[in-house]
Scaffold this active site. Structure first.
Site, PDB file in Angstrom:
ATOM      1  N   HIS A 222      14.021  19.817  60.357  1.00 41.53           N
ATOM      2  CA  HIS A 222      14.753  18.770  59.635  1.00 41.53           C
ATOM      3  C   HIS A 222      15.272  17.653  60.533  1.00 41.53           C
ATOM      4  O   HIS A 222      15.746  16.639  60.044  1.00 41.53           O
ATOM      5  CB  HIS A 222      15.937  19.366  58.870  1.00 41.53           C
TER       6      HIS A 222
HETATM    7  C1  UD1 Z   1      22.552  16.042  58.647  1.00 40.07           C
HETATM    8  C2  UD1 Z   1      23.157  15.883  60.039  1.00 40.07           C
HETATM    9  C3  UD1 Z   1      22.440  16.810  61.003  1.00 40.07           C
HETATM   10  C4  UD1 Z   1      22.467  18.245  60.492  1.00 40.07           C
HETATM   11  C5  UD1 Z   1      21.907  18.305  59.072  1.00 40.07           C
HETATM   12  C6  UD1 Z   1      22.098  19.691  58.517  1.00 40.07           C
HETATM   13  C7  UD1 Z   1      23.984  13.633  60.564  1.00 40.07           C
HETATM   14  C8  UD1 Z   1      23.724  12.388  61.298  1.00 40.07           C
HETATM   15  N1  UD1 Z   1      22.983  14.522  60.539  1.00 40.07           N
HETATM   16  O1  UD1 Z   1      21.194  15.636  58.726  1.00 40.07           O
HETATM   17  O2  UD1 Z   1      23.111  16.778  62.255  1.00 40.07           O
HETATM   18  O3  UD1 Z   1      21.682  19.032  61.343  1.00 40.07           O
HETATM   19  O4  UD1 Z   1      22.638  17.394  58.237  1.00 40.07           O
HETATM   20  O5  UD1 Z   1      21.230  19.953  57.486  1.00 40.07           O
HETATM   21  O6  UD1 Z   1      25.045  13.810  60.039  1.00 40.07           O
HETATM   22  N2  UD1 Z   1      18.985  14.471  51.231  1.00 40.07           N
HETATM   23  C9  UD1 Z   1      18.693  15.022  50.003  1.00 40.07           C
HETATM   24  N3  UD1 Z   1      19.660  15.777  49.407  1.00 40.07           N
HETATM   25  C10 UD1 Z   1      20.879  15.988  49.951  1.00 40.07           C
HETATM   26  C11 UD1 Z   1      21.159  15.412  51.193  1.00 40.07           C
HETATM   27  C12 UD1 Z   1      20.197  14.660  51.817  1.00 40.07           C
HETATM   28  O7  UD1 Z   1      17.607  14.849  49.461  1.00 40.07           O
HETATM   29  O8  UD1 Z   1      21.707  16.712  49.336  1.00 40.07           O
HETATM   30  C13 UD1 Z   1      17.930  13.668  51.898  1.00 40.07           C
HETATM   31  C14 UD1 Z   1      18.095  12.158  51.661  1.00 40.07           C
HETATM   32  O9  UD1 Z   1      16.818  11.612  51.574  1.00 40.07           O
HETATM   33  C15 UD1 Z   1      18.760  11.714  52.934  1.00 40.07           C
HETATM   34  C16 UD1 Z   1      18.156  12.646  53.975  1.00 40.07           C
HETATM   35  O10 UD1 Z   1      18.002  13.881  53.300  1.00 40.07           O
HETATM   36  O11 UD1 Z   1      18.517  10.373  53.235  1.00 40.07           O
HETATM   37  C17 UD1 Z   1      19.000  12.840  55.213  1.00 40.07           C
HETATM   38  O12 UD1 Z   1      20.293  13.316  54.860  1.00 40.07           O
HETATM   39  P1  UD1 Z   1      21.542  13.091  55.851  1.00 40.07           P
HETATM   40  O13 UD1 Z   1      22.727  13.789  55.320  1.00 40.07           O
HETATM   41  O14 UD1 Z   1      21.683  11.660  56.178  1.00 40.07           O
HETATM   42  O15 UD1 Z   1      21.066  13.762  57.184  1.00 40.07           O
HETATM   43  P2  UD1 Z   1      20.414  15.192  57.448  1.00 40.07           P
HETATM   44  O16 UD1 Z   1      19.027  14.973  57.896  1.00 40.07           O
HETATM   45  O17 UD1 Z   1      20.664  16.078  56.312  1.00 40.07           O
HETATM   46  N1  UDP Z   2      20.223  27.523  56.319  1.00 39.24           N
HETATM   47  C1  UDP Z   2      20.225  28.028  55.023  1.00 39.24           C
HETATM   48  N2  UDP Z   2      19.129  27.784  54.236  1.00 39.24           N
HETATM   49  C2  UDP Z   2      18.041  27.080  54.672  1.00 39.24           C
HETATM   50  C3  UDP Z   2      18.062  26.580  56.005  1.00 39.24           C
HETATM   51  C4  UDP Z   2      19.172  26.805  56.794  1.00 39.24           C
HETATM   52  O1  UDP Z   2      21.175  28.676  54.598  1.00 39.24           O
HETATM   53  O2  UDP Z   2      17.099  26.909  53.904  1.00 39.24           O
HETATM   54  C5  UDP Z   2      21.398  27.772  57.174  1.00 39.24           C
HETATM   55  C6  UDP Z   2      21.064  28.462  58.475  1.00 39.24           C
HETATM   56  O3  UDP Z   2      21.037  29.865  58.309  1.00 39.24           O
HETATM   57  C7  UDP Z   2      22.185  27.979  59.384  1.00 39.24           C
HETATM   58  C8  UDP Z   2      22.480  26.593  58.869  1.00 39.24           C
HETATM   59  O4  UDP Z   2      21.929  26.521  57.559  1.00 39.24           O
HETATM   60  O5  UDP Z   2      23.347  28.773  59.235  1.00 39.24           O
HETATM   61  C9  UDP Z   2      21.824  25.590  59.765  1.00 39.24           C
HETATM   62  O6  UDP Z   2      21.838  24.338  59.162  1.00 39.24           O
HETATM   63  P1  UDP Z   2      20.792  23.203  59.500  1.00 39.24           P
HETATM   64  O7  UDP Z   2      19.575  23.774  60.086  1.00 39.24           O
HETATM   65  O8  UDP Z   2      20.657  22.381  58.267  1.00 39.24           O
HETATM   66  O9  UDP Z   2      21.581  22.284  60.520  1.00 39.24           O
HETATM   67  P2  UDP Z   2      21.959  22.364  62.078  1.00 39.24           P
HETATM   68  O10 UDP Z   2      22.477  23.709  62.389  1.00 39.24           O
HETATM   69  O11 UDP Z   2      20.728  22.000  62.852  1.00 39.24           O
HETATM   70  O12 UDP Z   2      22.974  21.284  62.216  1.00 39.24           O
END
Ligand code: UD1
Ligand code: UDP
Length: 387
Positions: A222
């Site tokens: 992701h």
């Molecule tokens: C964010 C965090 C990242 C973390 C991740 C956990 C920042 C800069 N990044 O990244 O550090 O590892 O969360 O999962 O804060 N979207 C959906 N549904 C949702 C949310 C997001 O479809 O409920 C899609 C949208 O297209 C959005 C994209 O995901 O533009 C990115 O979402 P965003 O919250 O900006 O960043 P993450 O990649 O989720």
């Molecule tokens: N996780 C989850 N379901 C998923 C993917 C991840 O519950 O489909 C959990 C995972 O076990 C971990 C956390 O989400 O505890 C990690 O989040 P993510 O990978 O989104 O973000 P990061 O840790 O890189 O910020």
């Protein structure tokens, strides 16, 4: 001492999971000392990235949901700051709890520190030393706006010291005289608490996906560097598909929506090929208890996630990290996590290696005793006593 009020700020999936460790410890040990107000920025809003965790992990429904949704960094962060500021002025908490390194963390740190509410950063001190990552900027700025900093590992604690934080500071602690602590990792608390529950819940996920214990690989992708750079994403997925077919092993991929969006819009034919392959199972994000089942039962984990890297260690699984660097450096030093960037040769090499050696690896305890949330809350209460 009278009760203290803490604002618990969450926004993204991993923060909701982390907050559950603190909420649980408050409920079990400090319910007469601490009132918790949960603020959800709304950064993640899909049921499978947010709501599912509140239901499953028994966290109190957010007292405030700012509903900011998705947007560019500036717009998203500024909407969060505005919303958090309003809540702060209304609730006047004694302190503000923040987790990790997302835009929600940064917004909380800026809003609270500017209004002189003490910031308490959990997962402080982690560094990738790569400031092109949005998370690295968020970490540094949040740490330097904090009054209490809880570092989960030795290396995180050392990083704070090398940035000028001093362990010998004495109370009263302030943003100019912050206190740093070496703790464990609250996600290890969660692992000990939820691993048994995940088994008891008897989710049919493994059966539904026809997965056999030790005979599939869990993949999550992701990170923006992998999802937004189409050539990287393409190389990673083609390499993984080839390996899965060659070794006749299933890859289960609960993919974040941003990865699915990139695949569907920019790599359409690859996406179709992946969906057709008998060795690739792309599924929507799963709940935390289902994720635990996948992590516990897989042969190996391939990921760019910070949290999943650590969980690979908790469940004693080798981990291939689709990044150039990691903040959880002890995993790499231990030899059970390998950084491969998006390099097909390195992915292949480590994949083949771990397919053979996975049973002989060792996983020492790097992340505390499973009571980190309790320790953190005790220290927070002490700080308010000494104020
Ligand atoms: C964010 C965090 C990242 C973390 C991740 C956990 C920042 C800069 N990044 O990244 O550090 O590892 O969360 O999962 O804060 N979207 C959906 N549904 C949702 C949310 C997001 O479809 O409920 C899609 C949208 O297209 C959005 C994209 O995901 O533009 C990115 O979402 P965003 O919250 O900006 O960043 P993450 O990649 O989720
Ligand atoms: N996780 C989850 N379901 C998923 C993917 C991840 O519950 O489909 C959990 C995972 O076990 C971990 C956390 O989400 O505890 C990690 O989040 P993510 O990978 O989104 O973000 P990061 O840790 O890189 O910020």
């Amino acid at each position: 001492m009278s009760q203290i009020k803490l604002l618990n700020i969450v926004g993204a999936r991993p923060q909701i999971i982390k907050a559950s460790a603190i909420s649980r410890a408050i409920r079990l040990h400090f319910s007469t000392d601490i009132t918790e107000i949960i603020v959800h920025t709304g950064q993640h809003y899909d049921k499978e990235l947010s709501g599912v965790f509140f239901d499953e992990l028994e966290i109190h429904k957010p007292h405030y949901n700012l509903g900011v949704g998705s947007a560019g960094h500036g717009r998203q962060t500024s909407m969060m700051i505005t919303g958090i500021e309003e809540v702060l002025l209304k609730e006047k908490p004694d302190g503000v709890l923040l987790y990790g390194d997302t835009n929600s963390t940064l917004a909380g740190a800026l809003a609270a520190s500017k209004l002189h509410f003490p910031v308490i950063h959990i997962e402080a001190g982690l560094r990738s030393f790569n400031k092109s990552m949005p998370e690295e900027l968020n970490r540094i700025m949040s740490d330097h706006s904090s009054t209490l900093l809880f570092a989960p590992t030795n290396s995180a604690f050392k990083n704070l010291m090398s940035e000028g934080f001093r362990p010998e500071n004495s109370p009263p602690y302030t943003i100019d005289n912050p206190k740093i602590y070496l703790t464990g990792d609250i996600m290890y608390d969660n692992t000990l608490f939820f691993a048994g529950l995940a088994e008891k819940k008897k989710s049919k996920l493994l059966e539904h996906l026809s997965l056999e214990r030790d005979n599939f690989i869990l993949v999550t992708i992701h990170r923006d560097t992998n999802t937004d750079d189409v050539s990287r994403l393409n190389e990673i997925l083609i390499t993984l598909k080839t390996l899965a077919e060659q070794k006749e092993i299933i890859l289960v991929m609960p993919l974040h929506p941003r990865t699915i969006i990139s695949l569907k819009t920019k790599l359409e034919s690859l996406y179709e090929e992946l969906c057709k392959s008998e060795y690739i199972k792309i599924i929507p994000p799963v709940s935390f208890l289902e994720m635990i089942l996948l992590e516990k039962n897989c042969r190996m984990i391939i990921t760019d996630s910070g949290g999943v890297q650590k969980e690979s260690h908790f469940y004693k699984k080798p981990c291939i990290v689709l990044r150039k660097e990691t903040e959880w450096i002890e995993l790499v030093n231990n030899g059970t996590a390998k950084l491969v960037d998006a390099d097909p040769d390195r992915i292949k090499y480590e994949f083949m290696n771990f397919m053979e050696s996975h049973k002989s690896l060792e996983y020492p305890g790097f992340y505390g005793d499973g009571k980190t949330a309790e320790f953190i809350l005790k220290e927070i209460l002490l700080m308010f006593e000494k104020k």
